[in-house]
Design a protein around this motif. Sequence first.
Motif, PDB file in Angstrom:
ATOM      1  N   GLU A  87       8.246  -5.078 -13.163  1.00  7.30           N
ATOM      2  CA  GLU A  87       7.278  -4.336 -12.910  1.00  7.30           C
ATOM      3  C   GLU A  87       5.968  -5.186 -12.378  1.00  7.30           C
ATOM      4  N   SER A  88       5.052  -4.801 -11.558  1.00 13.58           N
ATOM      5  CA  SER A  88       3.977  -5.380 -11.246  1.00 13.58           C
ATOM      6  C   SER A  88       2.664  -4.386 -10.899  1.00 13.58           C
ATOM      7  N   LEU A  89       1.559  -4.715 -11.224  1.00 12.27           N
ATOM      8  CA  LEU A  89       0.414  -3.949 -10.842  1.00 12.27           C
ATOM      9  C   LEU A  89      -0.386  -4.670  -9.501  1.00 12.27           C
ATOM     10  N   HIS A  90      -0.789  -4.008  -8.500  1.00 17.74           N
ATOM     11  CA  HIS A  90      -1.353  -4.534  -7.604  1.00 17.74           C
ATOM     12  C   HIS A  90      -2.677  -3.809  -7.175  1.00 17.74           C
ATOM     13  N   PRO A  91      -3.702  -4.319  -7.110  1.00 17.00           N
ATOM     14  CA  PRO A  91      -5.134  -3.627  -6.679  1.00 17.00           C
ATOM     15  C   PRO A  91      -4.829  -3.720  -5.023  1.00 17.00           C
ATOM     16  N   GLY A  92      -5.101  -2.515  -4.373  1.00 22.09           N
ATOM     17  CA  GLY A  92      -5.234  -2.597  -3.112  1.00 22.09           C
ATOM     18  C   GLY A  92      -4.629  -1.389  -2.431  1.00 22.09           C
ATOM     19  N   ASP A  93      -4.298  -1.425  -1.103  1.00 15.43           N
ATOM     20  CA  ASP A  93      -3.794  -0.178  -0.465  1.00 15.43           C
ATOM     21  C   ASP A  93      -2.189   0.060  -1.018  1.00 15.43           C
ATOM     22  N   PRO A  94      -1.817   0.943  -1.528  1.00 14.10           N
ATOM     23  CA  PRO A  94      -0.401   1.235  -2.156  1.00 14.10           C
ATOM     24  C   PRO A  94       0.078   1.055  -0.675  1.00 14.10           C
ATOM     25  N   ALA A  95       0.268   1.782   0.348  1.00 11.37           N
ATOM     26  CA  ALA A  95       1.120   1.800   1.500  1.00 11.37           C
ATOM     27  C   ALA A  95       1.281   0.372   1.998  1.00 11.37           C
ATOM     28  N   VAL A  99       4.676  -1.895   1.997  1.00 11.12           N
ATOM     29  CA  VAL A  99       5.510  -2.263   3.354  1.00 11.12           C
ATOM     30  C   VAL A  99       5.607  -3.664   3.236  1.00 11.12           C
ATOM     31  N   GLU A 100       4.675  -4.622   2.638  1.00 16.31           N
ATOM     32  CA  GLU A 100       4.821  -5.732   2.807  1.00 16.31           C
ATOM     33  C   GLU A 100       5.943  -6.210   1.587  1.00 16.31           C
ATOM     34  N   ALA A 128       3.813   9.443   3.460  1.00 15.89           N
ATOM     35  CA  ALA A 128       3.678   9.749   4.862  1.00 15.89           C
ATOM     36  C   ALA A 128       3.803   8.298   5.739  1.00 15.89           C
ATOM     37  N   ALA A 129       2.929   7.457   5.232  1.00 16.46           N
ATOM     38  CA  ALA A 129       2.683   6.094   6.029  1.00 16.46           C
ATOM     39  C   ALA A 129       4.018   5.136   5.841  1.00 16.46           C
ATOM     40  N   LEU A 130       4.613   5.114   4.704  1.00 14.08           N
ATOM     41  CA  LEU A 130       5.375   3.940   4.505  1.00 14.08           C
ATOM     42  C   LEU A 130       6.777   4.025   5.255  1.00 14.08           C
ATOM     43  N   PRO A 131       7.444   5.321   5.345  1.00 13.10           N
ATOM     44  CA  PRO A 131       8.747   5.150   6.266  1.00 13.10           C
ATOM     45  C   PRO A 131       8.582   4.730   7.680  1.00 13.10           C
ATOM     46  N   ALA A 132       7.359   4.883   8.204  1.00 12.48           N
ATOM     47  CA  ALA A 132       7.010   4.303   9.645  1.00 12.48           C
ATOM     48  C   ALA A 132       6.979   2.744   9.970  1.00 12.48           C
ATOM     49  N   HIS A 133       6.788   2.382   8.685  1.00 11.76           N
ATOM     50  CA  HIS A 133       6.442   0.747   8.555  1.00 11.76           C
ATOM     51  C   HIS A 133       7.348   0.084   7.759  1.00 11.76           C
ATOM     52  N   ALA A 134       8.017   0.539   6.855  1.00 10.37           N
ATOM     53  CA  ALA A 134       8.759  -0.378   5.993  1.00 10.37           C
ATOM     54  C   ALA A 134       9.762  -1.128   6.683  1.00 10.37           C
ATOM     55  N   HIS A 135      10.432  -2.235   6.010  1.00 10.08           N
ATOM     56  CA  HIS A 135      11.240  -3.373   6.602  1.00 10.08           C
ATOM     57  C   HIS A 135      12.825  -2.813   5.970  1.00 10.08           C
TER      58      HIS A 135
END
Length: 308
Positions: A87-95, A99-100, A128-135
Amino acid sequence: MTSKNVILVGVDGSPESVGALDWALARAKQAGMSIHLICAYSLPSFTASSLDGGYVTLDDSVIREGAQSVIDDAHARAAAMGVECNESLHPGDPAGILVELSKEAALVVVGNHTNAGIAERLLGSVSAALPAHAHCPVVVVPRHAGGSQFTPVERIVVGLDSSIPGSSALSHAIGEAKLWDASLTAISAVTLSTGVGMMTWLPTTVDRDNVLKDVQRALDSIVDQELGDSGMKVARHALDGNPAALLAEFSTAVDLLVVGTRGRGGFAGLLLGSTSQAVLNHSTCPVMVVPSRRIDEGLDPTEAWARR
């Protein structure tokens, strides 16, 4: 996280993310994969003081502690299932973070938030946002009316047309059917009948039955080519109707829907596709959204856009 044998799961402590985690854990156990839990959160740096109009610095420790608690609970759930988990915690935009990180994952699983509530600071509109940009493919799991409960995958439906994204979706649908030992049905739909959404530009002399026969032949060709000599059985149906509406209807009777995106590249990366988006909004079962790379890789963004 550098392994392609890992499922990335976005968690935020909401019932939707718990349902997504349960689905991902069952998928990981079935495939012998590991889970990587991600909890992303925003860190406000200051706010206007209600007393003097000045600004005060906010202590982010409470937010981080809350996120860590979410991770700890999710990790305990994975341990109870006997699934290897990091696991990991990430400050920032979740989507953006998901994606990265999807570049190094085999699959991403998130919950579908109908009401953000207290969880909006963590996932928001990720589903809503993730499926459009995920790798990599993304599975969006809706919340069950009776709460979080994993439903075994026994019936899969994949929506196809003659496009490359459809072919990519078929390949993944076949893989999921083999993994779960599930039945697979491929459908291809075209709106011909009178009513809302019909193809009004079609000549009145068009023979509906002949059009559907052509669609059926194209569908059979796509499926046969993908199956090769595997001997696997896939039911195929050419249907008259709105593709998104039909898939949403199928979602009430199956355990997984598989659809393709419009690909990524330039402005095209902003579009998920009307059918895929509508299916995500209305499906009552998990939806796997499969990206297409063969269209856009190596293309100039304007050329990729021109192919839409």
